[in-house]
Design a protein around this motif. Structure first.
Motif, PDB file in Angstrom:
ATOM      1  N   UNK A  62     -10.019   4.621  30.529  1.00 30.16           N
ATOM      2  CA  UNK A  62     -10.195   4.471  29.084  1.00 30.16           C
ATOM      3  C   UNK A  62      -8.951   4.954  28.333  1.00 30.16           C
ATOM      4  N   UNK A  63      -8.407   6.090  28.768  1.00 29.21           N
ATOM      5  CA  UNK A  63      -7.210   6.632  28.132  1.00 29.21           C
ATOM      6  C   UNK A  63      -6.054   5.651  28.281  1.00 29.21           C
ATOM      7  N   UNK A  64      -5.855   5.159  29.485  1.00 26.40           N
ATOM      8  CA  UNK A  64      -4.764   4.229  29.746  1.00 26.40           C
ATOM      9  C   UNK A  64      -4.898   2.963  28.907  1.00 26.40           C
ATOM     10  N   UNK A  98     -16.632  13.583  24.099  1.00 25.20           N
ATOM     11  CA  UNK A  98     -16.095  12.809  25.213  1.00 25.20           C
ATOM     12  C   UNK A  98     -15.074  11.787  24.737  1.00 25.20           C
ATOM     13  N   UNK A  99     -14.088  11.537  25.575  1.00 26.96           N
ATOM     14  CA  UNK A  99     -13.168  10.432  25.345  1.00 26.96           C
ATOM     15  C   UNK A  99     -13.775   9.215  26.032  1.00 26.96           C
ATOM     16  N   UNK A 118     -12.030   6.215  21.702  1.00 28.49           N
ATOM     17  CA  UNK A 118     -10.662   6.033  22.186  1.00 28.49           C
ATOM     18  C   UNK A 118      -9.685   5.597  21.103  1.00 28.49           C
ATOM     19  N   UNK A 119     -10.015   4.539  20.381  1.00 28.14           N
ATOM     20  CA  UNK A 119      -9.069   3.999  19.407  1.00 28.14           C
ATOM     21  C   UNK A 119      -8.797   4.973  18.269  1.00 28.14           C
ATOM     22  N   UNK A 120      -9.841   5.609  17.787  1.00 21.81           N
ATOM     23  CA  UNK A 120      -9.679   6.553  16.685  1.00 21.81           C
ATOM     24  C   UNK A 120      -8.796   7.729  17.093  1.00 21.81           C
ATOM     25  N   UNK A 121      -8.931   8.169  18.344  1.00 19.46           N
ATOM     26  CA  UNK A 121      -8.173   9.320  18.811  1.00 19.46           C
ATOM     27  C   UNK A 121      -6.723   8.979  19.106  1.00 19.46           C
ATOM     28  N   UNK A 122      -6.465   7.790  19.614  1.00 20.40           N
ATOM     29  CA  UNK A 122      -5.122   7.447  20.096  1.00 20.40           C
ATOM     30  C   UNK A 122      -4.230   6.844  19.020  1.00 20.40           C
TER      31      UNK A 122
END
Length: 267
Positions: free
Chosen positions: A136-138, A108-109, A114-118
């Motif tokens: 969360x993405x935004x 899940x995102x 979030x931070x690690x992925x973005x």
């Protein structure tokens, strides 16, 4: 960055485009993108980014392929029912273009990922149908200064927009609508996902190559039943809980390419 003879043949139609050419194709090869949600929108978006030669693609989705997905999620086939979407998507994208790096994250995102992925990618494409995930993405994109390409569909209508630091997606949707509906509840025509997902990929390619005018701070709305589109400007909300305290609007330009080894993250 040197292209092999095979790559030159593969990208020939890009290389003759004035707005892309060799320099633009090199930018595509050096770029990285995260696709959040390997569903109706993420499927065509990821396919076209892979085909275009975006050098590193990361796909995150927590779900397995369901037979009801096959009406619009074109990354998958009947034999994939029950398999992880992220892993299946990664396999298909790598098979489509062996000259790029692809990784799937079966999870899940959320706030924990979030931070690690973005932080290690150049841009994010969000095609999820959950407003909490979209928020969360935004927020992660604003924190890390990454362009966000957001798409949504329902019934016969779709929309796509590009957001920088200001305005951000939360300026457009300040609160989760009380009557928010998903495609599961209201249905969606499958081909619409292809149209909007392809538009998302197109906006990503424009951003990377520096071509044309991306939909930065604008929302394109497509009515498939009437065959009409309209574009509206999204204003920055000074009271936005995500970007309202930013000193100046973001440009939507990509951040410098991360150093080698930074792309992997938790994907």
């Amino acid at each position: 960055m040197v292209f092999t003879d095979v790559e030159i043949e593969r990208y020939a139609r890009h290389l003759v485009l004035r707005e892309v050419g060799g320099p633009g194709q090199q930018k595509l090869k050096a770029a990285s993108a995260l696709v959040v949600g390997a569903g109706g929108l993420g499927s065509p978006a990821a396919l076209y980014l892979a085909a275009a030669g975006v050098g590193a693609l990361f796909v995150i989705d927590p779900d397995d392929v369901d037979r009801s997905n096959l009406q619009r999620q074109i990354l998958y086939a009947e034999e994939d029912v029950g398999r992880s979407k992220a892993e299946t998507a990664a396999d298909r994208l790598a098979a489509l273009n062996p000259h790029i790096f692809v990784a799937g994250y079966n999870g899940a995102f959320d706030a924990s990922t979030a931070d690690e992925l973005v932080e290690g990618v150049d841009m994010v494409l969000d095609g999820t149908d959950d407003f909490a995930v979209r928020y969360e993405v935004n927020a992660a994109c604003v924190r890390h200064g990454k362009p966000l390409i957001s798409g949504a569909i329902g019934r016969w209508t779709g929309q796509v927009g590009v957001f920088g630091r200001q305005p951000c997606y939360r300026c457009l949707v300040p609160e989760i609508p009380p009557d928010a509906e998903t495609c599961v509840a209201v249905g969606v025509v499958g081909a619409l996902a292809g149209v909007v997902g392809s538009m998302m990929a197109l906006e990503a390619i424009k951003l990377i190559a520096g071509a044309g005018e991306p939909l930065l701070g604008r929302l394109l709305i497509y009515d498939a039943l009437s065959g009409e589109t309209r574009t509206v400007k999204v204003g920055a909300d000074p009271d936005c809980p995500v970007c309202g305290n930013m000193s100046s609007p973001g440009t939507g330009e990509m951040s410098p390419k991360p150093k080698a080894g930074d792309n992997g993250g938790g994907v």
